[in-house]
Design an enzyme around this catalytic site. Structure first.
Site, short mmCIF file in Angstrom:
data_model
loop_
_atom_site.label_atom_id
_atom_site.label_comp_id
_atom_site.label_asym_id
_atom_site.label_seq_id
_atom_site.Cartn_x
_atom_site.Cartn_y
_atom_site.Cartn_z
N HIS A 55 2.94 11.31 3.25
CA HIS A 55 1.93 12.07 4.00
C HIS A 55 2.13 11.89 5.51
O HIS A 55 1.68 12.71 6.29
CB HIS A 55 0.52 11.62 3.60
CG HIS A 55 0.14 12.06 2.21
ND1 HIS A 55 -0.10 13.37 1.89
CD2 HIS A 55 0.00 11.37 1.06
CE1 HIS A 55 -0.39 13.47 0.61
NE2 HIS A 55 -0.33 12.27 0.08
N GLU A 86 6.69 9.96 -7.73
CA GLU A 86 5.79 10.69 -8.64
C GLU A 86 6.29 10.61 -10.08
O GLU A 86 6.29 11.60 -10.82
CB GLU A 86 5.67 12.16 -8.21
CG GLU A 86 5.19 12.37 -6.79
CD GLU A 86 3.67 12.27 -6.63
OE1 GLU A 86 2.98 11.77 -7.56
OE2 GLU A 86 3.18 12.68 -5.57
N VAL A 87 6.69 9.41 -10.48
CA VAL A 87 7.34 9.23 -11.79
C VAL A 87 6.42 9.60 -12.95
O VAL A 87 6.89 9.94 -14.04
CB VAL A 87 7.86 7.78 -11.91
CG1 VAL A 87 6.72 6.78 -11.98
CG2 VAL A 87 8.79 7.61 -13.10
N GLN A 88 5.10 9.62 -12.71
CA GLN A 88 4.16 9.93 -13.80
C GLN A 88 4.30 11.36 -14.30
O GLN A 88 3.84 11.68 -15.39
CB GLN A 88 2.71 9.66 -13.35
CG GLN A 88 2.08 10.74 -12.47
CD GLN A 88 2.48 10.62 -11.00
OE1 GLN A 88 3.13 9.66 -10.61
NE2 GLN A 88 2.10 11.60 -10.18
N CYS A 148 -11.83 4.15 0.34
CA CYS A 148 -12.78 5.08 -0.26
C CYS A 148 -13.40 5.97 0.81
O CYS A 148 -13.94 5.48 1.80
CB CYS A 148 -13.87 4.30 -1.00
SG CYS A 148 -15.13 5.38 -1.73
N CYS A 157 -18.09 4.91 2.81
CA CYS A 157 -18.06 3.69 2.00
C CYS A 157 -17.08 2.69 2.59
O CYS A 157 -17.45 1.57 2.93
CB CYS A 157 -17.70 4.02 0.56
SG CYS A 157 -17.26 2.57 -0.41
ZN ZN Z 1 -16.71 3.71 -2.36
#
Ligand code: ZN
Length: 207
Positions: A55, A86-88, A148, A157
């Site tokens: 990114h 991104e092996v998944q 988060c 958060c």
């Molecule tokens: Zn959170």
């Protein structure tokens, strides 16, 4: 000197810097003169088909493959490091391939999501086998976290995020929502456990 192979996994939610870490690790080997072959699943077209990109715009040349067999057929004899982003999104043939590459003395480094948007082990393409099986085979596992971004009354958060929140048409995605929704506006956010919402998820009961 006999070379010992290994499996290294870089896992975590979206926005945790997995691709950056993969690129950083692979660059070290390239600087040291190791031959590297890098791959990514063809499904991930975010930044074109021939690079792994983070990114924050770091890039690594990579070949897009649509199944694991293509990794084997392209493998060159003197390759020391095989890297996959991104092996998944690959098929479960990667479980055998990772072990085989390590047994052949090569270093296998892969990054990917450990959990899907439901917070469950990410299944390989068309399979009931999951990333969990690849992670437990690894010699080294680095689990990264994000921050988060859940906000309430303008306050963030800010906790460590280990999960990926899927948002469809502005609402948390339902447990049973299909992976591909044509025409829907979709977004993903990094979330902590408390702020990861999956409507209609099975309720956990203690017996
Ligand atoms: Zn959170």
């Amino acid at each position: 000197m006999e070379k010992s192979g290994r499996i290294e996994m870089i896992i975590g939610p979206m926005f945790s810097g997995k691709s950056s870490e993969l690129i950083r690790r692979v660059n070290r080997y390239m600087i040291a003169g190791y031959k590297v072959q890098a791959y990514k699943p063809r499904i991930d077209n975010r930044y074109g088909t021939d690079v792994i990109a983070s990114h924050d715009n770091e890039k690594l040349k990579a070949v897009a493959v649509s199944h694991v067999g293509q990794i084997y057929s392209r493998l060159e004899k003197d390759t020391a490091v095989v890297a996959i982003d991104e092996v998944q999104f690959l098929d479960d043939g990667i479980l055998f391939m990772a072990d085989w590459l390590a047994a052949s003395g090569r270093i296998f480094i892969a990054s990917g999501l450990n959990l899907d948007f439901r917070g469950e082990p990410f299944p390989f393409m068309g399979s009931s086998r999951t990333m969990a099986e690849l992670i437990v085979r690894a010699d080294r596992v680095d689990m990264l976290s994000a921050i988060c971004t859940y906000a309430e009354n303008g306050l963030n958060c800010g906790c460590e995020a280990t999960r990926t929140q899927r948002i469809v048409n502005g609402e948390p995605a339902s447990y049973d929502s299909p992976l591909i929704m044509v025409g829907a506006s979709e977004a993903y956010e990094a979330r902590c456990r408390n702020h990861h919402f999956v409507p209609n998820a099975p309720v956990l009961h203690l017996r």
